[in-house]
Design an enzyme around this catalytic site. Structure first.
Site, PDB file in Angstrom:
ATOM      1  N   LYS A 108      -6.995  21.294 -35.149  1.00 52.50           N
ATOM      2  CA  LYS A 108      -7.655  21.429 -36.468  1.00 52.50           C
ATOM      3  C   LYS A 108      -7.306  20.303 -37.447  1.00 52.50           C
ATOM      4  CE  LYS A 108      -9.999  24.049 -35.865  1.00 52.50           C
ATOM      5  NZ  LYS A 108     -10.990  23.901 -34.755  1.00 52.50           N
ATOM      6  N   THR A 150     -12.567  16.726 -33.627  1.00 54.83           N
ATOM      7  CA  THR A 150     -14.005  16.603 -33.366  1.00 54.83           C
ATOM      8  C   THR A 150     -14.540  15.311 -33.990  1.00 54.83           C
ATOM      9  OG1 THR A 150     -14.001  19.007 -33.661  1.00 54.83           O
ATOM     10  CG2 THR A 150     -16.160  17.935 -33.448  1.00 54.83           C
ATOM     11  N   TRP A 151     -14.080  15.026 -35.179  1.00 51.95           N
ATOM     12  CA  TRP A 151     -14.500  13.821 -35.901  1.00 51.95           C
ATOM     13  C   TRP A 151     -14.015  12.568 -35.163  1.00 51.95           C
ATOM     14  CZ3 TRP A 151     -12.220  12.218 -41.334  1.00 51.95           C
ATOM     15  CH2 TRP A 151     -13.017  11.221 -41.894  1.00 51.95           C
ATOM     16  N   HIS A 170      -3.945  18.016 -26.941  1.00 47.67           N
ATOM     17  CA  HIS A 170      -3.091  18.395 -28.077  1.00 47.67           C
ATOM     18  C   HIS A 170      -1.612  18.379 -27.670  1.00 47.67           C
ATOM     19  CE1 HIS A 170      -6.510  19.623 -30.427  1.00 47.67           C
ATOM     20  NE2 HIS A 170      -6.786  20.697 -29.721  1.00 47.67           N
ATOM     21  N   ARG A 181      -2.830  16.071 -39.901  1.00 48.22           N
ATOM     22  CA  ARG A 181      -3.400  16.473 -41.187  1.00 48.22           C
ATOM     23  C   ARG A 181      -2.331  17.189 -41.981  1.00 48.22           C
ATOM     24  NH1 ARG A 181      -8.651  20.555 -41.365  1.00 48.22           N
ATOM     25  NH2 ARG A 181      -9.302  19.942 -43.438  1.00 48.22           N
ATOM     26  N   SER A 229      -7.278  25.789 -41.805  1.00 48.42           N
ATOM     27  CA  SER A 229      -8.359  25.498 -40.870  1.00 48.42           C
ATOM     28  C   SER A 229      -8.156  26.264 -39.555  1.00 48.42           C
ATOM     29  CB  SER A 229      -8.420  23.990 -40.607  1.00 48.42           C
ATOM     30  OG  SER A 229      -9.489  23.688 -39.759  1.00 48.42           O
ATOM     31  N   LYS A 250     -15.588  23.281 -43.396  1.00 46.82           N
ATOM     32  CA  LYS A 250     -15.716  22.746 -44.745  1.00 46.82           C
ATOM     33  C   LYS A 250     -15.544  21.229 -44.772  1.00 46.82           C
ATOM     34  CE  LYS A 250     -14.747  24.700 -49.207  1.00 46.82           C
ATOM     35  NZ  LYS A 250     -13.957  25.663 -49.956  1.00 46.82           N
ATOM     36  N   GLY A 251     -14.611  20.741 -43.955  1.00 45.12           N
ATOM     37  CA  GLY A 251     -14.431  19.296 -43.828  1.00 45.12           C
ATOM     38  C   GLY A 251     -13.901  18.621 -45.081  1.00 45.12           C
TER      39      GLY A 251
HETATM   40  P1  A3P Z   1     -11.871  22.676 -41.980  1.00 40.48           P
HETATM   41  O1  A3P Z   1     -11.638  23.967 -41.253  1.00 40.48           O
HETATM   42  O2  A3P Z   1     -10.826  22.405 -43.018  1.00 40.48           O
HETATM   43  O3  A3P Z   1     -13.249  22.533 -42.519  1.00 40.48           O
HETATM   44  P2  A3P Z   1     -10.655  19.940 -35.089  1.00 40.48           P
HETATM   45  O4  A3P Z   1     -11.841  19.098 -34.848  1.00 40.48           O
HETATM   46  O5  A3P Z   1      -9.356  19.269 -34.802  1.00 40.48           O
HETATM   47  O6  A3P Z   1     -10.794  21.265 -34.439  1.00 40.48           O
HETATM   48  O7  A3P Z   1     -10.564  20.161 -36.667  1.00 40.48           O
HETATM   49  C1  A3P Z   1     -11.549  20.902 -37.336  1.00 40.48           C
HETATM   50  C2  A3P Z   1     -11.524  20.520 -38.801  1.00 40.48           C
HETATM   51  O8  A3P Z   1     -12.165  19.248 -38.969  1.00 40.48           O
HETATM   52  C3  A3P Z   1     -12.331  21.506 -39.625  1.00 40.48           C
HETATM   53  O9  A3P Z   1     -11.712  21.488 -40.911  1.00 40.48           O
HETATM   54  C4  A3P Z   1     -13.698  20.867 -39.622  1.00 40.48           C
HETATM   55  O10 A3P Z   1     -14.554  21.297 -40.645  1.00 40.48           O
HETATM   56  C5  A3P Z   1     -13.322  19.398 -39.791  1.00 40.48           C
HETATM   57  N1  A3P Z   1     -14.367  18.481 -39.284  1.00 40.48           N
HETATM   58  C6  A3P Z   1     -15.183  18.647 -38.228  1.00 40.48           C
HETATM   59  N2  A3P Z   1     -16.006  17.590 -38.097  1.00 40.48           N
HETATM   60  C7  A3P Z   1     -15.706  16.742 -39.095  1.00 40.48           C
HETATM   61  C8  A3P Z   1     -16.240  15.471 -39.490  1.00 40.48           C
HETATM   62  N3  A3P Z   1     -17.225  14.911 -38.838  1.00 40.48           N
HETATM   63  N4  A3P Z   1     -15.701  14.889 -40.571  1.00 40.48           N
HETATM   64  C9  A3P Z   1     -14.692  15.470 -41.255  1.00 40.48           C
HETATM   65  N5  A3P Z   1     -14.158  16.668 -40.936  1.00 40.48           N
HETATM   66  C10 A3P Z   1     -14.656  17.297 -39.864  1.00 40.48           C
END
Ligand code: A3P
Length: 302
Positions: A48, A52-53, A111, A133, A141, A266-267
């Site tokens: 989290k 994904t980003w 991870h 983070r 998250s 929420k991002g």
């Molecule tokens: P939030 O729950 O705070 O919104 P992971 O990809 O490691 O599982 O992390 C998920 C977190 O990254 C979530 O945070 C998600 O909304 C956010 N996220 C997903 N895609 C993103 C993007 N393209 N840019 C920024 N944040 C992103």
């Protein structure tokens, strides 16, 4: 030892870290059998933290010459499919991912803490990008994510219980501070091989960080690409707003039946302030001061 997170996830303690039960069986085969290639790029994150980003950005950079950005596979496929988790290759007798079929140069993710990485990764010339983070946003998250997947309400009693566990080091792939500090140290010892990134920094200055990432991958943007606005286009393609609204990420599910939409909530930086009490924040601040003292590492919380 075993502990159960309030949302029903069993965590097992193995060599200093807590692993979710569904992945604990993958660790030893991964450590013993994975053969890193010098051209591999391994994306590592604390869950989290923006995995994904990061997957989307690395995939886009690596494939700039393979597809025009408006025909990118990212438009129709979730980043977790394009850049799979290594655990998928070590999941039982019939794993979902066959690494031998995966074309090189490979981009793969995990991870797993640095101390538990296969020696093959540490001994090879492959590169590791680490993303973390601030712990308050990570905690919120993860809690949302786990509650959604287990259909559990995200209420104050739940937050209190799981926050206490987090602060005791009990969280998926935790303790958080050990995970972060191990990769921080590795990035200082082998700067050309381990790149250390923070979600907040990437949100604050995405252009500079995309350039750093591309350079680290050995694929720096050319002057021509920069002047044509390619960096901005990659960032737009991989942005939270763009990815979250794509049909695949909005309405499709992964092979475990989890909707891809759970990866896009929420991002933002600082959402913790909507959920955590002042005493929780104080507890975390004290803990982080103690754990990160002298490391030169800190986090932005807003
Ligand atoms: P939030 O729950 O705070 O919104 P992971 O990809 O490691 O599982 O992390 C998920 C977190 O990254 C979530 O945070 C998600 O909304 C956010 N996220 C997903 N895609 C993103 C993007 N393209 N840019 C920024 N944040 C992103």
């Amino acid at each position: 030892p075993m502990e159960k997170l309030p949302e029903g996830i069993d965590l097992y303690f193995y060599e200093g870290h807590w692993y979710p039960s569904m992945f604990i069986h993958c660790i030893i085969p991964f450590q013993q059998q994975f053969k890193a290639q010098d051209t591999d790029l391994i994306l590592v994150s604390f869950p989290k933290s923006g995995t994904t980003w990061l997957k989307a950005l690395a995939f886009a950079i690596a494939n700039l010459n393979n597809y025009p950005l408006n025909e990118s596979p990212l438009l129709a496929t979730n980043p977790h499919v394009l850049v799979p988790f290594l655990s998928d290759a070590f999941y039982g007798k019939n794993p979902f991912l066959k690494l031998e079929d995966f074309p090189s140069p490979r981009i793969l993710a995990t991870h797993v803490p640095h101390s538990a990485l296969p020696t093959s990764i540490k001994d090879s010339d492959c590169r590791v990008v680490y993303l973390c983070r601030n712990p308050l946003d990570q905690f919120i998250s993860f809690s949302h994510f786990a509650c959604k997947l287990s259909n559990r309400p995200f209420d104050p009693s739940f937050i209190e219980e799981s926050f206490d566990m987090f602060c005791r080091g009990v969280s998926a792939y935790g303790p958080f501070w050990d995970h972060v500090l191990e990769y921080w140290k590795a990035s200082r010892e082998r700067p050309g091989k381990v790149l250390f990134l923070k979600y907040e920094d990437m949100k604050e200055d995405p252009i500079s960080h995309l350039k750093v990432l591309a350079k680290f991958m050995g694929l720096p943007f050319s002057v021509e690409e920069e002047s044509q606005g390619v960096i901005e286009e990659v960032l737009k393609l991989c942005s939270f707003d763009n990815l979250k609204d794509l049909e695949v990420n909005k309405n499709e599910k992964n092979r475990m039946g989890h909707p891809y939409s759970v990866f896009f909530r929420k991002g933002e930086v600082g959402d913790w302030a909507n959920y955590l009490t002042p005493s929780m924040v104080e507890r975390m601040n004290k803990l982080m001061e103690e754990k990160f003292a002298g490391s030169g590492l800190d986090f932005k919380f807003s």
